[in-house]
Design a protein around this motif. Structure first.
Motif, PDB file in Angstrom:
ATOM      1  N   ARG A  68       0.805  -1.277  -0.058  1.00  0.00           N
ATOM      2  CA  ARG A  68      -0.011  -0.078  -0.006  1.00  0.00           C
ATOM      3  C   ARG A  68       0.841   1.129  -0.193  1.00  0.00           C
ATOM      4  O   ARG A  68       0.671   2.190  -0.590  1.00  0.00           O
ATOM      5  N   GLY A  69       2.019   1.102   0.662  1.00  0.00           N
ATOM      6  CA  GLY A  69       2.835   2.133   0.968  1.00  0.00           C
ATOM      7  C   GLY A  69       3.719   2.463  -0.271  1.00  0.00           C
ATOM      8  O   GLY A  69       4.422   3.351  -0.627  1.00  0.00           O
ATOM      9  N   GLY A  70       3.862   1.475  -1.127  1.00  0.00           N
ATOM     10  CA  GLY A  70       4.653   1.448  -2.625  1.00  0.00           C
ATOM     11  C   GLY A  70       6.189   1.379  -2.294  1.00  0.00           C
ATOM     12  O   GLY A  70       7.080   1.850  -2.998  1.00  0.00           O
ATOM     13  N   HIS A  84       1.104   1.596  -7.523  1.00  0.00           N
ATOM     14  CA  HIS A  84       2.506   1.398  -7.334  1.00  0.00           C
ATOM     15  C   HIS A  84       2.845   0.331  -8.430  1.00  0.00           C
ATOM     16  O   HIS A  84       3.028  -1.157  -7.721  1.00  0.00           O
ATOM     17  N   LYS A  85       3.091   0.722  -9.566  1.00  0.00           N
ATOM     18  CA  LYS A  85       3.270  -0.570 -10.442  1.00  0.00           C
ATOM     19  C   LYS A  85       4.513  -1.416 -10.304  1.00  0.00           C
ATOM     20  O   LYS A  85       4.515  -2.739 -10.449  1.00  0.00           O
ATOM     21  N   GLU A 109      -3.545  -4.229  -3.223  1.00  0.00           N
ATOM     22  CA  GLU A 109      -3.228  -2.930  -2.431  1.00  0.00           C
ATOM     23  C   GLU A 109      -2.319  -2.048  -3.412  1.00  0.00           C
ATOM     24  O   GLU A 109      -2.338  -0.779  -3.322  1.00  0.00           O
ATOM     25  N   ALA A 110      -1.353  -2.621  -3.850  1.00  0.00           N
ATOM     26  CA  ALA A 110      -0.275  -2.022  -4.605  1.00  0.00           C
ATOM     27  C   ALA A 110      -0.785  -1.280  -5.888  1.00  0.00           C
ATOM     28  O   ALA A 110      -0.589  -0.185  -6.383  1.00  0.00           O
ATOM     29  N   ARG A 148      -6.137 -12.370   2.166  1.00  0.00           N
ATOM     30  CA  ARG A 148      -6.929 -11.336   1.807  1.00  0.00           C
ATOM     31  C   ARG A 148      -7.084 -10.324   3.261  1.00  0.00           C
ATOM     32  O   ARG A 148      -7.153 -11.058   4.272  1.00  0.00           O
ATOM     33  N   ASN A 149      -7.363  -9.244   3.068  1.00  0.00           N
ATOM     34  CA  ASN A 149      -7.584  -8.480   4.368  1.00  0.00           C
ATOM     35  C   ASN A 149      -9.050  -8.159   4.427  1.00  0.00           C
ATOM     36  O   ASN A 149      -9.729  -8.874   3.728  1.00  0.00           O
ATOM     37  N   GLU A 150      -9.572  -7.365   5.329  1.00  0.00           N
ATOM     38  CA  GLU A 150     -11.065  -7.543   5.686  1.00  0.00           C
ATOM     39  C   GLU A 150     -11.871  -6.670   4.545  1.00  0.00           C
ATOM     40  O   GLU A 150     -13.076  -7.040   4.466  1.00  0.00           O
TER      41      GLU A 150
END
Length: 155
Positions: A111-113, A149-150, A143-144, A133-135
């Motif tokens: 998520r932060g890349g 965030h390729k 997420e990416a 998997r998250n919630e």
């Protein structure tokens, strides 16, 4: 206290500071060392706790924050590579641990890349759980991609 490298990823940051009195809270010294990236204090705090025979590690490191974040979740969110690297090497089972939102440390890094954090987590000895998997039903790949965030997604 240091500011997380990826603001908003560990939204309970303020809650956690106020919740040290709860039974499931993390040792304040361990939390501080983790968020500040103080590797020597981190190691000292980890070594002070009793031994957890099941995992062969300090029981101190098994403490969770109020949102069920492990020290690896916190170190990943704060972008402290040396602590993440140490945990991936010595306590690789943390790589697959989920917090209260269902995020693994890999979800946070993706998520932060941060491709270096993603690389450290993916190359750990614990390869199970990468497709958890998250919630929200997202894997780290989702997420990416969702956060554009390729390069991280290509990992």
């Amino acid at each position: 206290m240091s500011v997380p490298k990826f603001p908003g990823l560990l939204e309970e940051e303020e809650e956690e500071q106020e919740s040290y009195g709860t039974a499931e809270s993390m040792d304040p010294e361990l939390y501080r060392a983790t968020t500040e990236g103080d590797i020597l204090e981190f190691i000292r705090a980890m070594e002070q706790g009793p031994l957890d025979r099941q995992h062969g590690s300090s029981a101190t490191c098994l403490q969770l924050g109020p949102q069920k974040n492990t020290v690896l979740h916190i170190a990943t969110s704060s972008g402290h590579y040396e602590i993440v690297k140490l945990l991936c090497k010595d306590l690789p089972f943390f790589v697959a641990e989920k917090n209260a939102k269902g995020d693994t440390p890999l979800h946070i890094a993706a998520r932060g890349g941060d491709s270096l954090l993603v690389s450290l987590l993916i190359n750990s000895d614990f390869r199970r759980g990468f497709w958890k998997r998250n919630e929200e039903g997202n894997t780290a790949l989702h997420e990416a991609l969702h956060h554009r965030h390729k390069k991280v997604a290509q990992f």
